[in-house]
Design an enzyme around this catalytic site. Structure first.
Site, PDB file in Angstrom:
ATOM      1  N   GLU A 285      81.640  67.021 105.650  1.00  0.00           N
ATOM      2  CA  GLU A 285      81.948  67.752 106.958  1.00  0.00           C
ATOM      3  C   GLU A 285      80.755  67.286 107.783  1.00  0.00           C
ATOM      4  O   GLU A 285      79.651  66.938 107.411  1.00  0.00           O
ATOM      5  CB  GLU A 285      82.161  69.423 106.717  1.00  0.00           C
ATOM      6  CG  GLU A 285      83.078  69.846 105.703  1.00  0.00           C
ATOM      7  CD  GLU A 285      84.503  70.037 106.345  1.00  0.00           C
ATOM      8  OE1 GLU A 285      84.681  69.637 107.640  1.00  0.00           O
ATOM      9  OE2 GLU A 285      85.366  70.348 105.796  1.00  0.00           O
TER      10      GLU A 285
ATOM     11  N   SER B   4      96.591  68.542 114.828  1.00  0.00           N
ATOM     12  CA  SER B   4      97.082  69.924 114.405  1.00  0.00           C
ATOM     13  C   SER B   4      95.772  70.762 114.758  1.00  0.00           C
ATOM     14  O   SER B   4      96.345  72.057 115.013  1.00  0.00           O
ATOM     15  CB  SER B   4      97.357  69.832 112.537  1.00  0.00           C
ATOM     16  OG  SER B   4      98.470  69.013 112.391  1.00  0.00           O
ATOM     17  N   ASN B   5      94.813  70.704 114.401  1.00  0.00           N
ATOM     18  CA  ASN B   5      93.596  71.755 114.722  1.00  0.00           C
ATOM     19  C   ASN B   5      93.214  71.528 116.080  1.00  0.00           C
ATOM     20  O   ASN B   5      92.063  71.016 116.520  1.00  0.00           O
ATOM     21  CB  ASN B   5      92.578  71.310 113.692  1.00  0.00           C
ATOM     22  CG  ASN B   5      91.549  72.614 113.914  1.00  0.00           C
ATOM     23  OD1 ASN B   5      91.722  73.630 114.507  1.00  0.00           O
ATOM     24  ND2 ASN B   5      90.196  72.032 113.604  1.00  0.00           N
TER      25      ASN B   5
ATOM     26  N   ASN C 206      86.701  65.614 115.436  1.00  0.00           N
ATOM     27  CA  ASN C 206      86.553  67.231 115.811  1.00  0.00           C
ATOM     28  C   ASN C 206      85.156  67.489 116.306  1.00  0.00           C
ATOM     29  O   ASN C 206      84.939  68.547 116.685  1.00  0.00           O
ATOM     30  CB  ASN C 206      87.164  67.903 114.813  1.00  0.00           C
ATOM     31  CG  ASN C 206      86.199  67.999 113.482  1.00  0.00           C
ATOM     32  OD1 ASN C 206      85.129  67.304 113.474  1.00  0.00           O
ATOM     33  ND2 ASN C 206      86.702  68.354 112.409  1.00  0.00           N
TER      34      ASN C 206
ATOM     35  N   TYR D 293      79.850  60.362 111.528  1.00  0.00           N
ATOM     36  CA  TYR D 293      80.860  61.044 111.177  1.00  0.00           C
ATOM     37  C   TYR D 293      82.135  60.331 111.739  1.00  0.00           C
ATOM     38  O   TYR D 293      82.721  60.440 112.963  1.00  0.00           O
ATOM     39  CB  TYR D 293      80.958  62.339 111.777  1.00  0.00           C
ATOM     40  CG  TYR D 293      82.078  63.203 111.351  1.00  0.00           C
ATOM     41  CD1 TYR D 293      82.274  63.517 109.962  1.00  0.00           C
ATOM     42  CD2 TYR D 293      82.847  63.944 112.266  1.00  0.00           C
ATOM     43  CE1 TYR D 293      83.105  64.242 109.577  1.00  0.00           C
ATOM     44  CE2 TYR D 293      83.795  64.523 111.807  1.00  0.00           C
ATOM     45  CZ  TYR D 293      84.125  64.846 110.332  1.00  0.00           C
ATOM     46  OH  TYR D 293      84.917  65.539 109.946  1.00  0.00           O
TER      47      TYR D 293
END
Length: 354
Positions: A129, A189-190, A241, A247
């Site tokens: 993450e 989606s998020n 995100n 990342y």
């Protein structure tokens, strides 16, 4: 009496032969005439000990999804020798490395701080993450000896994907997908309005039309249809995100690269992408003074077939490898085990940017 004398003579002769042999052997050793004996030295024993099995204990399976550990998993699947991957907590006393996945720690899983920790055992903190979703890491001060993340400066780097060189023979030149129906596509989606990617999308959609798929627009795409859907687009928004060092997720490696669309990326700085991706294989949002300029560039590029096709030239030399199996990630520890710092302790993971 004669028999007794014969026995004494034989013993004497054997002693002389043994003495002669020892003298010759000593002379050979002193003059370096026995290279085979010289090959055995103390450093050799160090190599023998390094070939022992390294035991990696996974304290809890990420997201509660276990994989089979039957047989010699690391060797059978990934040709990594001397690596024993286990998930039985009863083997804690004999484990060389114990791996803890951060997601489960944030959900209440406890560290075994009550167990006597064997001398030399290393505890590894693992997360894929971005720092935004790693929770409160201050409570893990002075506990972990190793980091396993997507970052290039981690002790064990486990990227979402990477490019491997193709063999020169047996690989036909890949054709650029020609079934393009949309200029720009995005699967999301998020959706969160406060995310930077959402703001860039809104600005870009003013200049060029963006075809959006996913739960947010109530047009979910099954996994089997994801890549064929993206292949119909000239460009794909590989927007992360969060903006964090290194990342770079499957949005680039799978969705865009394997989907056959040119990725328009937003996430870590341009230099992080250049470090892992071929030049002229992606378009970074930061390369433009404004989102409007980005939109104009995409329109012009789609109209210029020759320039557009150049964004796929890398496929003739490179192939995408995705990392999705947690066993492969764990086995990678063994291949680097002997080169890892032996006495490192992370005083504060948060201070390292996690």
């Amino acid at each position: 009496m004669g028999c007794h004398n014969t026995k004494k003579t034989l013993i004497s002769a054997l002693k002389k032969c043994l003495l002669f042999f020892l003298c010759v052997l000593l002379l050979c050793l002193l003059n370096g005439w026995l290279p085979d004996f010289q090959a055995i030295n103390p450093s050799t024993f160090g190599n023998w000990s390094s070939s022992r099995n390294v035991t990696i204990l996974l304290w809890h399976w990420p997201f509660g999804r276990p994989f089979s550990l039957r047989g010699d998993v690391c060797w059978d699947l990934y040709r990594i020798p001397h690596c024993r991957l286990v998930d039985q907590r009863s083997l804690f006393p004999s484990a060389d490395v114990v791996v803890f996945h951060n997601r489960e720690l944030t959900q209440g899983q406890k560290l075994p701080l009550d167990l006597p920790r064997p001398q030399g055992q290393r505890w590894a903190w693992m997360s894929l993450e971005s720092p935004l979703y790693n929770g409160n890491l201050h409570k893990y001060r002075n506990i972990f000896n190793m980091t396993i993340t997507y970052r290039r400066d981690a002790d064990i780097t486990i990227p979402y994907g990477e490019l491997l060189p193709k063999e020169t023979e047996g690989h036909p030149v890949e054709e650029v997908p020609q079934n393009k129906s949309f200029l720009v596509c995005w699967v999301i989606s998020n959706y969160r309005r406060q995310h930077k990617r959402s703001q860039v999308y809104k600005e870009l959609n003013v200049t060029v039309p963006v075809k959006v798929y996913g739960r947010w627009t109530k047009t979910p795409v099954p996994s089997s249809a994801l890549l064929p859907t993206i292949s119909r687009c000239y460009f794909y928004l590989a927007f992360e995100n969060s903006v964090s060092k290194d990342y770079i997720t499957e949005k680039l490696w799978r969705n865009a690269y394997q989907g056959g669309a040119v990725p328009v990326v937003m996430g870590p700085p341009l230099g992080d992408y250049k470090a892992v991706a071929p030049p002229n294989s992606f378009i970074h949002v930061d390369e433009f003074e404004s989102v409007k300029d980005l939109g104009k560039y995409l329109q012009q590029l789609a109209e210029d077939k020759k320039r557009y096709n150049e964004y796929f030239a890398w496929k003739n030399q490179w192939k995408v490898k995705l990392y999705t199996d947690w066993r492969e990630r764990m086995c990678k520890i063994c291949s680097q085990y002997n080169s890892l710092p032996q006495h490192r302790v992370y005083s504060d993971l948060k201070a390292y940017g996690y």
